[in-house]
Scaffold this motif. Structure first.
Motif, PDB file in Angstrom:
ATOM      1  N   LYS A  51      15.067 -45.749  31.829  1.00  0.00           N
ATOM      2  CA  LYS A  51      14.400 -45.001  30.768  1.00  0.00           C
ATOM      3  C   LYS A  51      14.061 -43.585  31.226  1.00  0.00           C
ATOM      4  N   HIS A  52      14.439 -42.628  30.387  1.00  0.00           N
ATOM      5  CA  HIS A  52      14.184 -41.215  30.653  1.00  0.00           C
ATOM      6  C   HIS A  52      14.247 -40.462  29.322  1.00  0.00           C
ATOM      7  N   SER A  53      13.951 -39.177  29.349  1.00  0.00           N
ATOM      8  CA  SER A  53      14.075 -38.355  28.149  1.00  0.00           C
ATOM      9  C   SER A  53      14.648 -37.005  28.535  1.00  0.00           C
ATOM     10  N   SER A  89      13.436 -35.224  23.446  1.00  0.00           N
ATOM     11  CA  SER A  89      12.347 -35.924  24.137  1.00  0.00           C
ATOM     12  C   SER A  89      12.176 -37.397  23.789  1.00  0.00           C
ATOM     13  N   GLU A  91      12.578 -41.072  24.534  1.00  0.00           N
ATOM     14  CA  GLU A  91      12.901 -41.880  25.711  1.00  0.00           C
ATOM     15  C   GLU A  91      14.014 -42.848  25.366  1.00  0.00           C
ATOM     16  N   HIS A  92      14.937 -43.008  26.321  1.00  0.00           N
ATOM     17  CA  HIS A  92      16.058 -43.911  26.100  1.00  0.00           C
ATOM     18  C   HIS A  92      16.555 -44.469  27.424  1.00  0.00           C
ATOM     19  N   GLU A  93      17.237 -45.613  27.326  1.00  0.00           N
ATOM     20  CA  GLU A  93      17.849 -46.283  28.473  1.00  0.00           C
ATOM     21  C   GLU A  93      19.267 -46.646  28.063  1.00  0.00           C
TER      22      GLU A  93
END
Length: 108
Positions: A51-53, A89, A91-93
């Protein structure tokens, strides 16, 4: 990588520099231009990009394989021919269900 400010840019094969390497996420920037960058990520089967953005709008397209994208409270299996857009921005994985290449277009 193609850096351009020309009015027309043609890249014959975005997959050319995007080979899958076991044990790591591959990353090739194929186009960088004012306001837009196109990147191809390569995943071996089972690899997960945690997970990051990103502070830009993202457009995701699977070039091959199958990628499970978790974003904004929903899960999408991204396969060739499908398109997924995320606001800046979010968040996604990304999880590779099989060996895959993902084209990202970053806008903004």
């Amino acid at each position: 990588m193609e850096h351009t400010t020309l009015p027309v840019t043609h890249i014959a094969n975005v997959r050319a520099a995007a080979t899958v390497e076991p044990g790591r996420l591959g990353h090739s920037t194929v186009l960088a231009s004012p306001g837009v960058r196109v990147v191809v990520l390569t995943f071996e089967a089972g690899f997960t990009l945690k997970k990051h953005s990103v502070a830009k709008i993202l457009v995701m397209q699977a070039l091959d394989g199958c990628l499970r994208v978790t974003a904004g409270g929903q899960v999408t299996d991204l396969v060739p021919g499908a398109l997924l857009r995320l606001d800046a921005s979010v968040e996604h994985e990304v999880e590779a269900r099989e060996e895959s290449r993902l084209m990202l277009t970053l806008i903004g």
